[in-house]
Design a protein around this motif. Structure first.
Motif, mmCIF file in Angstrom:
data_model
loop_
_atom_site.group_PDB
_atom_site.id
_atom_site.type_symbol
_atom_site.label_atom_id
_atom_site.label_comp_id
_atom_site.label_asym_id
_atom_site.label_seq_id
_atom_site.Cartn_x
_atom_site.Cartn_y
_atom_site.Cartn_z
ATOM 1 N N LEU A 190 -0.364 -3.074 4.088
ATOM 2 C CA LEU A 190 -0.965 -2.881 2.761
ATOM 3 C C LEU A 190 -1.140 -1.393 2.439
ATOM 4 N N ALA A 247 2.166 -0.138 1.314
ATOM 5 C CA ALA A 247 2.484 -0.651 -0.023
ATOM 6 C C ALA A 247 1.633 0.028 -1.100
ATOM 7 N N ARG A 262 3.225 3.307 -1.960
ATOM 8 C CA ARG A 262 4.577 3.270 -2.519
ATOM 9 C C ARG A 262 4.755 2.392 -3.759
ATOM 10 N N THR A 263 3.756 1.589 -4.081
ATOM 11 C CA THR A 263 3.952 0.631 -5.170
ATOM 12 C C THR A 263 4.165 1.294 -6.535
ATOM 13 N N GLU A 264 4.944 0.613 -7.366
ATOM 14 C CA GLU A 264 5.171 1.054 -8.746
ATOM 15 C C GLU A 264 4.896 -0.093 -9.718
ATOM 16 N N VAL A 265 4.132 -1.104 -9.290
ATOM 17 C CA VAL A 265 3.806 -2.213 -10.199
ATOM 18 C C VAL A 265 2.882 -1.703 -11.310
ATOM 19 N N VAL A 284 -4.624 -7.045 -8.003
ATOM 20 C CA VAL A 284 -4.563 -6.895 -6.543
ATOM 21 C C VAL A 284 -5.840 -6.240 -6.020
ATOM 22 N N GLU A 324 -8.553 -8.725 -5.669
ATOM 23 C CA GLU A 324 -8.359 -9.578 -4.487
ATOM 24 C C GLU A 324 -8.775 -8.852 -3.202
ATOM 25 N N ASP A 346 -1.692 -10.358 2.963
ATOM 26 C CA ASP A 346 -0.223 -10.412 2.982
ATOM 27 C C ASP A 346 0.333 -10.721 1.585
ATOM 28 N N ALA A 351 -1.189 -9.976 -1.273
ATOM 29 C CA ALA A 351 -1.426 -8.768 -2.083
ATOM 30 C C ALA A 351 -0.347 -7.718 -1.795
ATOM 31 N N THR A 352 -0.012 -7.558 -0.513
ATOM 32 C CA THR A 352 1.022 -6.584 -0.128
ATOM 33 C C THR A 352 2.363 -6.960 -0.761
ATOM 34 N N ARG A 378 2.884 -8.593 -3.524
ATOM 35 C CA ARG A 378 2.852 -8.285 -4.965
ATOM 36 C C ARG A 378 3.090 -6.798 -5.206
ATOM 37 N N LEU A 379 2.445 -5.954 -4.385
ATOM 38 C CA LEU A 379 2.619 -4.504 -4.551
ATOM 39 C C LEU A 379 4.053 -4.086 -4.222
ATOM 40 N N ARG A 380 4.646 -4.753 -3.236
ATOM 41 C CA ARG A 380 6.001 -4.382 -2.813
ATOM 42 C C ARG A 380 7.087 -4.920 -3.755
ATOM 43 N N LYS A 392 7.689 -4.081 -6.577
ATOM 44 C CA LYS A 392 8.303 -2.902 -7.187
ATOM 45 C C LYS A 392 7.717 -1.672 -6.495
ATOM 46 N N GLN A 393 8.522 -0.992 -5.710
ATOM 47 C CA GLN A 393 7.997 0.165 -4.967
ATOM 48 C C GLN A 393 9.088 1.207 -4.781
#
Lengths: 208, 208
Positions: A32, A35, A38-41, A49, A52, B54, B56-57, B59-61, B63-64
């Motif tokens: 996590l 992520a 690095r995330t771009e959401v 997120v 959560e 897991d 949540a990770t 979802r973030l991944r 788009k990264q």
């Protein structure tokens, strides 16, 4: 004062059970962290997120130890430095390193550093190299009977260390009563990147 | 090669918007790290929380960015070292430090270290002190026109550093062409605990 925690006569099988419960959680949080960097959401997904994660944190905090984890040991001599930021299996910021020793007294470790440890783009933060080497030199300078803490350490940076698979090692070069002198290095896939040497001293409270 | 990322003509207001989206997420994960180390909830709760993390990770991944965050800068000169493990506002393992400068060239920072940074029970891991001091000395030795990386650094540990509120500071003691010599210290609420001095060198690619 530095105070270790005697958890009493906990059987090895119970230590293993606790490890099996908590180690996978730390590994998930480690993913996590990566992520999160690095995330771009989009903003809405990030907010969902985050909510959560806050809920998960609250569940974990519903029963937790006061203050930091400490270093716990059992009557059987098992040491649990599980909160340690270098080797702690319960600490998501630790890679974590698995320390190995060969028969000649060399201490070494092979590990991987990713996005969370980046200083110069694509490379390990110089201070992270110092963190790892301080720990590895401290491991070789100490043993169960004689803990030794860093007195001084010098690091020489030969070139930037690439993120990815890494190796660190250290050996004792000399001992002198309460002091042990240790030297070692960090290497990436192209060879040695940082050299270290240090003096490690047995604290007053641990002297017979 | 160390390669910085030019993100182009991004207005300051857009940088602020991105910061407002991602900084609170990293702060939430920072709390989760602390809770992961300290929790004493039962195995079923840990397993349920792990599954949520897991998800949540994932979802973030969805788009990264490829690989680590890097160090991004805008045409306007704004630098985003947001993945940095010491100052990165998007890196949950960073405290993160806020670096300040006074008019005499002193660089200083006041911050807090908790359970995630523990080495000896109740105290800061010696390598974490090295991580912080390497960064703070590197900050004072560098400026926007002249980045300098650690050539060598020596740390002297006067006594264990207590977890809690901490202060670090550094100043340049001498410059000599591509080299800057810097010195500083770390202090807890009882005074100085670790002293540092180092040589910081302008990398070849950054020399005019």
């Amino acid at each position: 004062m530095v105070q270790y925690t005697d958890v009493g006569d906990v059987p090895a099988v119970e230590v293993q059970r606790l490890r099996a419960v908590y180690e996978p959680l730390a590994e998930s949080v480690r993913q996590l962290i990566d992520a999160t960097i690095r995330t771009e959401v989009d903003a809405d997904t990030v907010a969902a997120v985050k909510a959560e994660i806050d809920a998960a944190t609250a569940r974990l905090r519903s029963k937790q130890c006061d203050g930091p984890f400490g270093v716990r040991y059992t009557t059987g001599g098992e040491s649990m430095a599980w909160g340690n930021p270098v080797i702690g299996i319960r600490n998501p910021m630790a890679p974590p390193l698995t320390i190995q020793r060969d028969e000649d007294g060399l201490v070494f470790t092979d590990f991987h550093l990713g996005a969370a440890y980046e200083g110069p783009p694509g490379h390990v933060h110089g201070g992270v190299s110092a963190l790892v080497l301080d720990h590895v030199l401290g491991e070789v300078a100490s043993n169960r009977a004689t803990p030794r803490f860093t007195g001084s350490i010098t690091l020489r940076y030969l070139r930037p260390t690439r993120l990815g698979p890494l190796h660190a090692e250290a050996r004792i070069t000399r001992t002198d009563g309460i002091k042990a002198y240790a030297a070692g290095h960090l290497a990436d896939d192209q060879g040695i990147t940082v050299e270290a040497e240090g003096v490690f001293i047995q604290p007053k409270w641990a002297r017979g």
